[in-house]
Design an enzyme around this catalytic site. Structure first.
Site, PDB file in Angstrom:
ATOM      1  N   GLU A  95      -5.111  -4.816  10.667  1.00 33.42           N
ATOM      2  CA  GLU A  95      -4.091  -3.787  10.846  1.00 33.42           C
ATOM      3  C   GLU A  95      -4.341  -3.042  12.154  1.00 33.42           C
ATOM      4  O   GLU A  95      -5.147  -2.098  12.187  1.00 33.42           O
ATOM      5  CB  GLU A  95      -4.134  -2.783   9.688  1.00 33.42           C
ATOM      6  CG  GLU A  95      -3.807  -3.380   8.339  1.00 33.42           C
ATOM      7  CD  GLU A  95      -3.241  -2.328   7.382  1.00 33.42           C
ATOM      8  OE1 GLU A  95      -2.228  -2.628   6.756  1.00 33.42           O
ATOM      9  OE2 GLU A  95      -3.799  -1.226   7.294  1.00 33.42           O
ATOM     10  N   GLU A 134      -6.779   4.725   7.883  1.00 35.79           N
ATOM     11  CA  GLU A 134      -6.563   6.135   7.522  1.00 35.79           C
ATOM     12  C   GLU A 134      -7.781   6.709   6.795  1.00 35.79           C
ATOM     13  O   GLU A 134      -8.087   7.900   6.922  1.00 35.79           O
ATOM     14  CB  GLU A 134      -5.278   6.253   6.682  1.00 35.79           C
ATOM     15  CG  GLU A 134      -4.045   6.043   7.556  1.00 35.79           C
ATOM     16  CD  GLU A 134      -2.857   5.391   6.859  1.00 35.79           C
ATOM     17  OE1 GLU A 134      -2.816   5.368   5.615  1.00 35.79           O
ATOM     18  OE2 GLU A 134      -1.961   4.887   7.570  1.00 35.79           O
ATOM     19  N   GLY A 164       2.909   2.334  10.731  1.00 37.43           N
ATOM     20  CA  GLY A 164       3.880   3.413  10.560  1.00 37.43           C
ATOM     21  C   GLY A 164       4.661   3.764  11.801  1.00 37.43           C
ATOM     22  O   GLY A 164       5.338   4.788  11.848  1.00 37.43           O
ATOM     23  N   LYS A 181       0.151   4.286  -0.219  1.00 36.16           N
ATOM     24  CA  LYS A 181      -0.450   5.474   0.413  1.00 36.16           C
ATOM     25  C   LYS A 181      -0.216   6.700  -0.485  1.00 36.16           C
ATOM     26  O   LYS A 181      -0.265   6.571  -1.699  1.00 36.16           O
ATOM     27  CB  LYS A 181       0.094   5.648   1.836  1.00 36.16           C
ATOM     28  CG  LYS A 181      -0.072   4.351   2.652  1.00 36.16           C
ATOM     29  CD  LYS A 181       0.119   4.517   4.119  1.00 36.16           C
ATOM     30  CE  LYS A 181      -0.080   3.163   4.811  1.00 36.16           C
ATOM     31  NZ  LYS A 181       0.000   3.250   6.255  1.00 36.16           N
ATOM     32  N   ASN A 216       0.870  -1.174   0.000  1.00 34.59           N
ATOM     33  CA  ASN A 216       0.000   0.000   0.000  1.00 34.59           C
ATOM     34  C   ASN A 216       0.907   1.224   0.000  1.00 34.59           C
ATOM     35  O   ASN A 216       1.517   1.543   1.012  1.00 34.59           O
ATOM     36  CB  ASN A 216      -0.893  -0.033   1.251  1.00 34.59           C
ATOM     37  CG  ASN A 216      -1.706   1.240   1.409  1.00 34.59           C
ATOM     38  OD1 ASN A 216      -1.757   2.079   0.498  1.00 34.59           O
ATOM     39  ND2 ASN A 216      -2.352   1.395   2.558  1.00 34.59           N
ATOM     40  N   HIS A 264      -9.446   1.123   5.032  1.00 36.30           N
ATOM     41  CA  HIS A 264      -8.173   1.333   5.734  1.00 36.30           C
ATOM     42  C   HIS A 264      -8.397   2.302   6.895  1.00 36.30           C
ATOM     43  O   HIS A 264      -9.198   3.235   6.781  1.00 36.30           O
ATOM     44  CB  HIS A 264      -7.120   1.886   4.770  1.00 36.30           C
ATOM     45  CG  HIS A 264      -5.743   1.845   5.339  1.00 36.30           C
ATOM     46  ND1 HIS A 264      -5.306   2.777   6.255  1.00 36.30           N
ATOM     47  CD2 HIS A 264      -4.720   0.976   5.153  1.00 36.30           C
ATOM     48  CE1 HIS A 264      -4.056   2.477   6.600  1.00 36.30           C
ATOM     49  NE2 HIS A 264      -3.677   1.402   5.950  1.00 36.30           N
ATOM     50  N   SER A 322       3.703  -2.112  10.284  1.00 43.20           N
ATOM     51  CA  SER A 322       5.157  -2.224  10.477  1.00 43.20           C
ATOM     52  C   SER A 322       5.710  -3.598  10.095  1.00 43.20           C
ATOM     53  O   SER A 322       6.600  -4.115  10.763  1.00 43.20           O
ATOM     54  CB  SER A 322       5.548  -1.858  11.916  1.00 43.20           C
ATOM     55  OG  SER A 322       5.247  -0.489  12.169  1.00 43.20           O
TER      56      SER A 322
HETATM   57  P1  13P Z   1       3.289   0.433   7.614  1.00 44.41           P
HETATM   58  O1  13P Z   1       3.795  -0.855   6.996  1.00 44.41           O
HETATM   59  O2  13P Z   1       4.016   1.636   7.132  1.00 44.41           O
HETATM   60  O3  13P Z   1       3.188   0.324   9.104  1.00 44.41           O
HETATM   61  O4  13P Z   1       1.777   0.618   7.078  1.00 44.41           O
HETATM   62  C1  13P Z   1       0.881  -0.428   7.205  1.00 44.41           C
HETATM   63  C2  13P Z   1      -0.362  -0.093   6.464  1.00 44.41           C
HETATM   64  O5  13P Z   1      -1.131   0.747   6.861  1.00 44.41           O
HETATM   65  C3  13P Z   1      -0.619  -0.829   5.210  1.00 44.41           C
HETATM   66  O6  13P Z   1      -1.903  -0.596   4.746  1.00 44.41           O
END
Ligand code: 13P
Length: 250
Positions: free
Chosen positions: A167, A97, A173, A11, A9, A95, A213
Site C-alpha cells: 500500500e 495508519e 485515500g 477503518k 478495510n 497498516h 485507491s
Molecule cells: P483507500 O482504498 O481508501 O485508498 O484505502 C486503502 C487502504 O488503506 C486499505 O487498507
C-alpha cells in the site's frame, strides 16, 4: 495457482447497524465466488455481530489490528484469541495508519505477526513507501526492507498462512492510485525478496494484495498484473455496490 483475495478495510467507519446493512448487501449480491476469497475488516465494535451474520457464508471476517500479548493489564488493547473468539480468520497488521498514528514499527509488526500466527489468525501484513521516499527513488529499498523486517524469523511453513499487502502511502485515500505497471513492479520486487528468503516455489504461493485507491474502474487492470493477487480496499469497500464490483473483477 494463487487464489485472489479481496479484502475491505473499513477503518474507523460504520456502526453495528450500518455494518449489518453493508454485509447484508454484500451477501445479497455476492453470487458464486469459488475462484476468489473475500474478507471484510470492520472496526472492533462490530466484529461480534458481523461475525454472527457471516458465519457459514463465503465472506471471512478480519480485524484491523491486534496487540501481541495474550492477556494482561493493557488498557484498550485486544488480544489475538479475543479476535478468534468473535470469529476472525484474518487480521491486518502494520497498516501505514497504525505506523503513522499509533506507533507501529517493523519490530512491533513482527511481534504482532507471530502473535497472530500463534492464535491461528492469518496476518495481512502491510508495507508501503511515502511520497518523498518514492520521489527520491527509495521506494523499492524501503518496501523490501519492511518485508524483510516484518517477516524476520517467519518460517516457510508459517508464510503459507500470511498475506502481504503493498500500500503506497501516497495512494491511500487520495484517488491517486499507483499505475498498474508501477504496482506490478513493486509486487515483483516483493516476490523476489520472498524468493531470496523462502525459495522460488514458496514465493510463488504467497499472495500479495495491492491497496491504495482501488476502485471499480481500476480494479480489472490492477488484477490483470501477474504479481497482483488481490486488493485491500478502503473507501470503495464502504458501499455494497462498489465493493461487489471490485469483488467481481474480471
Ligand atoms: P483507500 O482504498 O481508501 O485508498 O484505502 C486503502 C487502504 O488503506 C486499505 O487498507
Amino acid at each position: 495457482m494463487r487464489t485472489p483475495i479481496i479484502a475491505g478495510n473499513w477503518k474507523m467507519y460504520k456502526t453495528v447497524a450500518e455494518g449489518r446493512e453493508l454485509v447484508r448487501g454484500l451477501l445479497a449480491g455476492l453470487g458464486a465466488i469459488a475462484d476468489r476469497e473475500v474478507v471484510v475488516c470492520p472496526p472492533y465494535t462490530a466484529l461480534y455481530p458481523l461475525g454472527e451474520l457471516l458465519a457459514g457464508t463465503p465472506i471471512s471476517l478480519g480485524a484491523q489490528e491486534l496487540f501481541y500479548e495474550a492477556q494482561g493489564a493493557f488498557t484498550g488493547a485486544i488480544a489475538p484469541q479475543m479476535l478468534r473468539d468473535v470469529g476472525c480468520a484474518y487480521v491486518i497488521i502494520g497498516h501505514s495508519e497504525r505506523r503513522q498514528f499509533f506507533g507501529d514499527t517493523d519490530t512491533t509488526v513482527n511481534r504482532k505477526l507471530f502473535a497472530a500466527l500463534a492464535s491461528d489468525l492469518r496476518p495481512i501484513m502491510c508495507v508501503g513507501e511515502s511520497k518523498p521516499q518514492r520521489d527520491s527513488g527509495q521506494a523499492e529499498v524501503i518496501v523490501t526492507a519492511q518485508v524483510r523486517a516484518g517477516l524476520a524469523g517467519v518460517s516457510v511453513a508459517q508464510i503459507a498462512n500470511l498475506v502481504l499487502a503493498y500500500e503506497p502511502i501516497w495512494a491511500i485515500g487520495t484517488g491517486d492510485t499507483a499505475t498498474a505497471a508501477d504496482a506490478q513492479a513493486m509486487h515483483a520486487a516483493i516476490r523476489a525478496t520472498l524468493t531470496e528468503l523462502y525459495g522460488d516455489a514458496t514465493a510463488q504461493t504467497v499472495r500479495i494484495q495491492y491497496g491504495g485507491s482501488v476502485k471499480p474502474d481500476n480494479v480489472d487492470e490492477l488484477m490483470s498484473q501477474p504479481d497482483i493477487d488481490g486488493a485491500l480496499v478502503g473507501g470503495a469497500a464502504l458501499k455494497a455496490d462498489s465493493f461487489l464490483r471490485i469483488i467481481h473483477f474480471q
